[in-house]
Design an enzyme around this catalytic site. Sequence first.
Site, mmCIF file in Angstrom:
data_model
loop_
_atom_site.group_PDB
_atom_site.id
_atom_site.type_symbol
_atom_site.label_atom_id
_atom_site.label_comp_id
_atom_site.label_asym_id
_atom_site.label_seq_id
_atom_site.Cartn_x
_atom_site.Cartn_y
_atom_site.Cartn_z
ATOM 1 N N ASP A 9 -1.209 -6.662 -13.881
ATOM 2 C CA ASP A 9 -1.183 -6.153 -12.511
ATOM 3 C C ASP A 9 0.009 -5.206 -12.453
ATOM 4 O O ASP A 9 1.153 -5.641 -12.354
ATOM 5 C CB ASP A 9 -0.995 -7.312 -11.520
ATOM 6 C CG ASP A 9 -0.982 -6.828 -10.076
ATOM 7 O OD1 ASP A 9 -1.679 -5.837 -9.777
ATOM 8 O OD2 ASP A 9 -0.275 -7.426 -9.254
ATOM 9 N N ASP A 55 1.581 -11.247 -7.875
ATOM 10 C CA ASP A 55 1.376 -10.405 -9.060
ATOM 11 C C ASP A 55 0.976 -11.238 -10.280
ATOM 12 O O ASP A 55 0.211 -10.781 -11.132
ATOM 13 C CB ASP A 55 2.663 -9.618 -9.372
ATOM 14 C CG ASP A 55 3.291 -9.057 -8.112
ATOM 15 O OD1 ASP A 55 3.088 -7.880 -7.837
ATOM 16 O OD2 ASP A 55 3.961 -9.823 -7.388
ATOM 17 N N GLU A 57 -5.337 -3.181 -14.013
ATOM 18 C CA GLU A 57 -5.922 -2.815 -12.721
ATOM 19 C C GLU A 57 -5.976 -1.300 -12.606
ATOM 20 O O GLU A 57 -5.004 -0.605 -12.905
ATOM 21 C CB GLU A 57 -5.092 -3.398 -11.572
ATOM 22 C CG GLU A 57 -5.771 -3.230 -10.229
ATOM 23 C CD GLU A 57 -4.974 -3.841 -9.098
ATOM 24 O OE1 GLU A 57 -4.911 -5.072 -9.011
ATOM 25 O OE2 GLU A 57 -4.419 -3.076 -8.296
#
Lengths: 186, 186
Positions: free
Chosen positions: B7, B141, B68
């Site tokens: 992330d 996160d 991501e």
Amino acid sequence: MRVLGVDPGLTRCGIGVVQGSAGRALSLVHVEVVRTPPEDPLATRLLTLADALAAAVTEYRPDVVVVERVFAQQNVRTVTGTAQAAGLAMVAAARQGIAVQLHTPSEVKAAITGSGTADKAQVTAMVTRILKLDVAPTPADAADALALAICHIWRGTAQARLAAAVTRARTPGRSAGPAAPIGVRR
Amino acid sequence: MRVLGVDPGLTRCGIGVVQGSAGRALSLVHVEVVRTPPEDPLATRLLTLADALAAAVTEYRPDVVVVERVFAQQNVRTVTGTAQAAGLAMVAAARQGIAVQLHTPSEVKAAITGSGTADKAQVTAMVTRILKLDVAPTPADAADALALAICHIWRGTAQARLAAAVTRARTPGRSAGPAAPIGVRR
């Protein structure tokens, strides 16, 4: 001083190395444009770019690496690739203990042409003249990378002089004081 | 299969490693959040992050690194830092010859919670349940990085099955044909 400028980009990334100091003639050391094929996977393109940037920093050992500052507002379609290329340039410099500076496109244009809104042709023409090149550097990414390096050499020296002058003006009677004037980074 | 999810973020970057395959229990291998101080120079922060990502890839040897996907529209203020962190994760994987896949936040939420608009609390709750953790991973996160890895394991298998089913349906009489159905990557 030797400065390596990076015009960050994923499809074309300009790298330009300039040697000299403000008030003296500047000279071209190196210029190249790293290209990565848009049809390749993104991770492969970024790795190619990271390796090329690290190789340039290793080979030319600049005192400073100057990277164009990326704004999210600039071009939404290409901003992530541009930001990633800029990030890789910063990592390549930091990994070898070399200082990194960022300059905005308008700072560079203003330093080189006198106008913050100058077009690419003007910037290329001035870079060609300043470095006394026989042929204009192409594509624009090559000229922009050199313009960044020139801008840094000129602005850096001007800023150091200004800071020194301000310090002298603010501390009368201290001109014979400590060797390092306050406010000037050594 | 072992998947390392990232992330991406400059202030906090989640890294999560999950082992397993679709239809079987998944297990947590590792989770961490790399933090870089906002007051540090940008180049120093990016180098810290690049080194941490490379260390995680080296230590956990995933089959795939899943990052991501960053959109310029997401958050203009933080998009350049997020894009740079994502770029460093891709380079860390590519440098070690590991495949990289990107998934969008809504793909991940849909895979984990059934809704592409699920909130962070829902994602964290489902990650905790799927991995049978005693304590929910924090901050968000960390959970998001694990969610990316889980999403990839589930989607990858589902997509391969779908492709195989489509190929079988489109080529009647070829069920006894070549071992590798067209459209399925081996």
